[in-house]
Design a protein around this motif. Sequence first.
Motif, PDB file in Angstrom:
ATOM      1  N   THR A 279      49.308  38.842  32.149  1.00  0.00           N
ATOM      2  CA  THR A 279      48.190  39.508  31.491  1.00  0.00           C
ATOM      3  C   THR A 279      47.016  39.687  32.447  1.00  0.00           C
ATOM      4  O   THR A 279      46.383  40.750  32.489  1.00  0.00           O
ATOM      5  N   ALA A 280      46.719  38.653  33.238  1.00  0.00           N
ATOM      6  CA  ALA A 280      45.591  38.720  34.159  1.00  0.00           C
ATOM      7  C   ALA A 280      45.807  39.782  35.229  1.00  0.00           C
ATOM      8  O   ALA A 280      44.898  40.561  35.556  1.00  0.00           O
ATOM      9  N   LEU A 281      47.016  39.834  35.797  1.00  0.00           N
ATOM     10  CA  LEU A 281      47.293  40.828  36.832  1.00  0.00           C
ATOM     11  C   LEU A 281      47.327  42.240  36.260  1.00  0.00           C
ATOM     12  O   LEU A 281      46.882  43.195  36.906  1.00  0.00           O
ATOM     13  N   LEU A 282      47.872  42.385  35.045  1.00  0.00           N
ATOM     14  CA  LEU A 282      47.873  43.703  34.405  1.00  0.00           C
ATOM     15  C   LEU A 282      46.441  44.184  34.180  1.00  0.00           C
ATOM     16  O   LEU A 282      46.123  45.362  34.414  1.00  0.00           O
ATOM     17  N   THR A 283      45.565  43.291  33.748  1.00  0.00           N
ATOM     18  CA  THR A 283      44.156  43.643  33.563  1.00  0.00           C
ATOM     19  C   THR A 283      43.536  44.100  34.878  1.00  0.00           C
ATOM     20  O   THR A 283      42.820  45.108  34.934  1.00  0.00           O
ATOM     21  N   ALA A 284      43.810  43.364  35.959  1.00  0.00           N
ATOM     22  CA  ALA A 284      43.249  43.714  37.263  1.00  0.00           C
ATOM     23  C   ALA A 284      43.774  45.062  37.758  1.00  0.00           C
ATOM     24  O   ALA A 284      43.022  45.856  38.347  1.00  0.00           O
ATOM     25  N   VAL A 285      45.061  45.330  37.528  1.00  0.00           N
ATOM     26  CA  VAL A 285      45.637  46.623  37.934  1.00  0.00           C
ATOM     27  C   VAL A 285      44.971  47.771  37.171  1.00  0.00           C
ATOM     28  O   VAL A 285      44.645  48.815  37.747  1.00  0.00           O
ATOM     29  N   LEU A 286      44.773  47.587  35.876  1.00  0.00           N
ATOM     30  CA  LEU A 286      44.116  48.632  35.075  1.00  0.00           C
ATOM     31  C   LEU A 286      42.676  48.849  35.544  1.00  0.00           C
ATOM     32  O   LEU A 286      42.197  49.994  35.615  1.00  0.00           O
TER      33      LEU A 286
END
Length: 456
Positions: A279-286
């Motif tokens: 979830t954290a990495l997906l947020t950062a990618v977005l």
Amino acid sequence: MSATVLLLLAAGAIAVLLVLVIRARMSAFVSMILVSMVLALAARIPVGDVVQTMLDGMGKTLGTVAMIVGLGAMLGRAIEAAGGAETLADRFTRVLGRHRVVAAVTAASFVLGIPIFFDVGFIILAPIVFGFAHIARISPLKIGLPVAATLMTLHVVIPPHPGPVASAATLGVDVGLLTIISMPVCAAVVVAAFYAARLFKVDSIVLEGSPLGSAQESAESAYQPGGVIARPHATGPGTVVFLIVEPIAQIMLGTVGQMLTAEGTAAHAVLGFLGSSTTALLTAVLLAYVIIGNQQGWNLEQRGKVLDSALPDVATIVFVTGAGGVFAGVLVASGIGNALAQALAGIHMPIIVTAFVISLALRASQGSATVAILTTGGLLADAVAAGEYSAVQVVLIQMAIGFGALGLSHISDSGFWIVTKYMGLSVKDGLKTWTALSTIAGLVGFALTGALWLVV
């Protein structure tokens, strides 16, 4: 099948695997699948279960690694394509001076590595490592190796990482006391690993391709980032710092929040979801998709192209790491790890030594540091409970287990493949550098822990 035969099979399998990869230059993926299948048959795993055992090993590893590697690579590619890593490295190098670059990045990785897993932290920091190496005109290995050693040291010893937390629960260790005692010891280990890494002659190592571009050229002026879209200007260092710190802060928030909330409550579940690495990495990618895309003036197609361009480069890492999981899964299913652990436990060494040796042996035999920690903790639980040890002594036993799991990272360890493939190292050079450095760090950590054991 006797423990001796199982151990000989394991040693033979590793030797054959090294010959195939290093001497015969066979694909690491094919080599590990082949050797895993032969080992499973030789260890008398039922023929009908061999393929399923291999699939289970692949699935278990990829379930943990694939999304993290993919999202981490996308984040790194967006930063890299926008010139952010170079901009950040240039700013810090001018402020700190070239001679302080490696120490500064290593120190930063110590702070960042406390709340995040080893593989997540390394993948996030890899573009920064290459950016600093380019600006400082040095080999990426001079920064990447001590950074990896720092992150792995924290991962196996300090809460809230899963191995030490779960094993501490098994042994009845006070997690707060473990954190207080282990933090300065880990800092000393990191310093030792930093200086040990400087002894490796990395400038003579010819680096192979990396997901972050040409690793060999990162120390030369010809180095070019791996972006696929032209950029009008480089992204500023503030944006880069934000995109790196954001997922780390999100993971930390979730981890700390879960520790403060009761298990089974809605808050506990939500914080676990928000603080998960995925979830954290997906947020950062977005966030990178929006912020960097707007800064660079990329249209939607260009933004998608930048993110997608990261996946082909990490495909090898994902598949080879999965194959390492297959090999480790076969080793576990064959009973080799348990046979080795039971044999060592029967020698009746001092418990602090037993904790380190069993964990180190399990780490070498099946790859996973977390599994080595959990298994060793389970094997020693009765002995610790019956030994009437003080709270501090139990903490030191737990630390010895962690430092045992730090050493001997090699071809059965998914972390070995993440470090070597990201850094552009061959298997042979990976064994000479990363395996050696992780082992040195583990031995130093155990020596310090043993010294504390003698005075408490």
